[in-house]
Design a protein around this motif. Structure first.
Motif, short mmCIF file in Angstrom:
data_model
loop_
_atom_site.label_atom_id
_atom_site.label_comp_id
_atom_site.label_asym_id
_atom_site.label_seq_id
_atom_site.Cartn_x
_atom_site.Cartn_y
_atom_site.Cartn_z
N ILE A 206 -10.26 -38.93 22.39
CA ILE A 206 -9.35 -38.43 21.15
C ILE A 206 -10.07 -39.67 19.89
N GLU A 207 -10.41 -38.81 19.18
CA GLU A 207 -10.88 -40.13 17.95
C GLU A 207 -9.88 -40.51 17.03
N VAL A 208 -10.07 -41.84 17.50
CA VAL A 208 -8.47 -42.48 16.14
C VAL A 208 -8.70 -43.69 15.88
N ASP A 209 -8.76 -44.59 15.16
CA ASP A 209 -8.63 -45.48 14.95
C ASP A 209 -8.46 -46.66 14.99
N SER A 210 -7.88 -46.86 16.10
CA SER A 210 -6.53 -47.69 16.31
C SER A 210 -5.92 -47.17 17.33
N PRO A 211 -5.64 -48.16 18.39
CA PRO A 211 -4.17 -47.74 19.52
C PRO A 211 -3.23 -47.96 19.09
N SER A 212 -2.52 -47.36 19.16
CA SER A 212 -1.08 -47.22 18.55
C SER A 212 0.14 -47.01 20.16
N HIS A 213 1.09 -47.41 20.09
CA HIS A 213 1.09 -47.33 21.19
C HIS A 213 2.32 -45.71 21.76
N MET A 214 2.04 -45.56 22.66
CA MET A 214 1.98 -44.75 23.30
C MET A 214 2.06 -44.25 24.64
N HIS A 215 3.42 -43.97 24.65
CA HIS A 215 3.94 -44.65 26.30
C HIS A 215 4.00 -42.74 26.54
N ASP A 216 4.52 -41.70 25.54
CA ASP A 216 4.51 -40.30 26.27
C ASP A 216 3.44 -39.25 25.17
N PHE A 217 3.23 -38.54 25.83
CA PHE A 217 2.72 -37.37 25.17
C PHE A 217 3.56 -36.21 25.50
N ALA A 218 2.66 -34.55 25.05
CA ALA A 218 3.09 -33.12 25.05
C ALA A 218 2.40 -32.81 26.01
N LEU A 219 2.26 -30.84 26.52
CA LEU A 219 2.21 -30.67 27.06
C LEU A 219 2.51 -29.02 26.88
N THR A 220 1.91 -27.67 25.84
CA THR A 220 2.23 -26.75 25.51
C THR A 220 0.88 -25.79 26.89
N GLU A 221 1.11 -24.20 26.72
CA GLU A 221 0.03 -23.48 27.55
C GLU A 221 -1.30 -23.80 27.26
N HIS A 222 -1.34 -24.28 26.14
CA HIS A 222 -2.66 -24.23 25.52
C HIS A 222 -3.05 -25.65 24.95
#
Ligand SMILES: [Fe+2]
Length: 448
Positions: A206-222
Motif C-alpha cells: 500500500i503506497e504511503v510516503d513514510s511509515p506511521s505507527h499503525m497498531h491496528d486496522f479494520a476490515l469490512t465486507e469489501h
C-alpha cells in the motif's frame, strides 16, 4: 528505614509497568483443578489465553517492551482443569539476538535478526488454521502449542517476510485472516490475506510516503481500512519508542478493496487510533468504531466513530463518549458487519500514568447508552473476550471472560460473565494460583 520500607521506596521509584499489579511474575507455574466460586457453564470448553509483557530480568524501558508471557486457563465440563503461564521464547528471550533488539541498529542484517525473534512477542495471541500464534507488531509471529510452550517462529511458509500486526482480523464469512505490516524500509505498508487454511493468498504494498505507527486496522465486507497517523515512525525498533508526532502530517483513513484495486485516502481530524472495535458498511458509508487518542502517548483513549461516505468522499467523526476506555472487543462473528455491543475496559483514577481502578463497560449502538460492570472494590479487569454460547447467533448469547486483579489479596481471577445479564454478578470466578500482571490482549481457543 526498615527492609520493608526500603523495598516499598524502591518499588515506588519504578515506572508503573514494573510495580504493583503490573509487576512481572517470576515463576512459570502449572496448576490443576483450580478453585471456582459460582458455577462454570458446562458448554465452555476450551482455553482462555492472554498475552502481555513480563520482563525476564525485571526491567524494561517501556510497558510495551517486556518479554512476552502468556497465561492460559483451560475449562472443560464445568471445571477449571488447569492454569499455565509461559514465556514466549523468542531468540531475545533465550539470550541471543540481544544486539539486534537493544541497539536499534538500522541495517538489513539487524532488521532480519530483529524480525526473527530479536525482540519480544508480547501483544496478542490468536488461533488460525489450527495454529496458536503469539504476536507483536515488530516481528514475525511465534507459534505455541496447546500447553503454551513455544514451537518457534511462524512465517506462513516463507510468505511473510515483514513484521506482522498483532491485530489481524478474521472474516467471519470466508475464514480468511487479513493482516498488515509496517516498517522503516520499503515496503512501508503491506496488506496480506491468508486463507482459512493458513496459506497467504494475497500480498500487496500500500503506497504511503513514510511509515506511521499503525497498531491496528479494520476490515469490512469489501474493504480493509488503514489509519495513517501523525505518529510517524522515525527509526527502527530499539532503544525507546521509535515514533514522533508530526504537526504537519494529516491524519487519513485509507480504504483498500479486499479484492484488489487502489487505495482511496480520506482526511480526518488529527488523532491516533489506539484499537479498532469494528468497521462495517451501511448505505454506501463505511463506519469505523475504535478508541482514539487526540495525540499518541499524550492523551487518553476514548471510544470514537468515523464515517466515510464512499460516494461523496465526505467524512464525519464524533466521540461516542468522553470516558477513558480502551481494549474494545465485540462478538467476533460480527467482524466487518454491523454490531450492536462493544465491550471495553474503563480506566479510572490515574496515578503516575496508570489507572488505579477500572471496570468493564458495554456500549449499545441500538440505544446509544452504555452500562458498567463493576467487579467489586479493588478489583480491576483486563480486556474481556466474548465466547458464543453454542450455535446461538444472538449477539449477546454467550459469555465474557476477563482476568481480574483483586487488590485485596494481590491475586487474580478469571471471571466469567453472562453477556445477556451484563452488569449482574459473575456466573463464575476461577481463582488463579498467582497474580497475573496487567497485560494486553487475549483469545478463546475452543476445544476441537
Ligand atoms: Fe493492541
Amino acid at each position: 528505614m526498615s527492609t520493608r520500607e526500603e523495598a516499598d521506596a524502591r518499588s515506588a521509584a519504578q515506572p508503573f509497568w514494573l510495580r504493583g499489579p503490573f509487576a512481572p511474575v517470576v515463576d512459570e507455574v502449572t496448576a490443576h483443578d483450580l478453585p471456582v466460586a459460582g458455577e462454570l457453564p458446562r458448554d465452555l470448553a476450551g482455553t482462555y489465553v492472554r498475552n502481555g509483557p513480563n520482563p525476564k530480568d525485571g526491567a524494561s524501558r517501556h510497558w510495551w517492551f517486556g518479554d512476552g508471557m502468556v497465561h492460559g486457563v483451560h475449562l472443560d465440563n464445568g471445571k477449571a482443569r488447569w492454569y499455565r503461564n509461559r514465556y514466549v521464547r523468542t531468540a531475545r528471550y533465550g539470550g541471543t539476538n540481544l544486539d539486534a533488539a537493544a541497539n536499534g541498529e538500522d541495517t538489513s542484517a539487524a532488521r532480519a535478526r530483529r524480525l526473527r525473534g530479536g525482540g519480544t512477542s508480547n501483544t496478542h495471541i490468536i488461533e488460525h488454521a489450527g495454529r496458536l500464534l503469539s504476536m507483536v507488531e515488530a516481528a514475525l509471529p511465534m507459534q505455541l502449542d496447546r500447553e503454551l510452550s513455544t514451537v518457534g517462529i511462524f512465517d506462513f511458509d516463507g510468505a511473510l517476510d515483514t513484521p506482522m500486526t498483532a491485530h489481524p482480523k478474521r472474516c467471519p464469512s470466508t475464514g480468511e485472516l487479513h493482516f498488515f505490516s509496517y516498517q522503516t524500509v520499503r515496503p512501508y505498508l503491506t496488506y496480506y490475506i491468508a486463507d482459512a487454511g493458513g496459506r497467504v493468498i494475497s500480498k500487496r504494498e500500500i503506497e504511503v510516503d513514510s511509515p506511521s505507527h499503525m497498531h491496528d486496522f479494520a476490515l469490512t465486507e469489501h474493504d480493509a481500512v488503514f489509519f495513517d497517523s501523525p505518529a510517524r515512525m522515525t527509526r527502527d525498533w530499539g532503544d525507546g519508542m521509535p515514533f514522533a508526532w508530526s504537526e504537519t502530517h494529516t491524519a487519513r483513513l485509507g480504504v483498500v478493496p479486499r479484492a484488489g484495486g487502489a487505495a482511496r485516502w480520506f482526511d480526518i481530524e488529527p488523532g491516533h487510533l489506539s484499537h479498532t472495535a469494528n468497521a462495517f458498511e451501511r448505505d454506501g458509508t463505511i463506519v469505523l468504531e475504535g478508541t482514539r487518542c487526540a495525540r499518541f502517548e499524550a492523551s487518553p483513549p476514548c471510544l470514537h466513530r468515523w464515517e466515510i461516505d464512499l460516494g461523496s468522499g465526505q467524512t464525519r467523526e464524533r466521540a461516542i463518549d468522553e470516558r477513558i476506555v480502551d481494549f474494545p472487543r465485540i462478538d467476533d462473528r460480527r467482524v466487518g458487519r454491523p454490531h450492536r455491543y462493544t465491550y471495553v475496559v474503563e480506566l479510572c483514577d490515574f496515578v503516575g500514568g496508570a489507572p488505579t481502578s477500572a471496570r468493564l463497560r458495554r456500549y449499545d449502538a441500538a440505544t446509544g447508552a452504555s452500562a458498567a460492570q463493576d467487579l467489586g472494590p479493588r478489583r480491576i479487569p483486563g480486556e474481556c473476550v466474548f465466547v458464543p454460547r453454542g450455535d446461538d447467533p444472538s449477539e449477546d448469547a454467550g459469555y465474557l471472560l476477563s482476568i481480574v486483579y483483586d487488590g485485596e489479596r494481590d491475586g487474580s481471577e478469571l471471571v466469567v460473565l453472562d453477556a445477556e445479564t451484563f452488569g449482574a454478578a459473575p456466573v463464575a470466578r476461577v481463582q488463579l494460583p498467582q497474580r497475573v500482571p496487567f497485560g494486553f490482549h487475549g483469545t478463546w481457543v475452543s476445544t476441537p
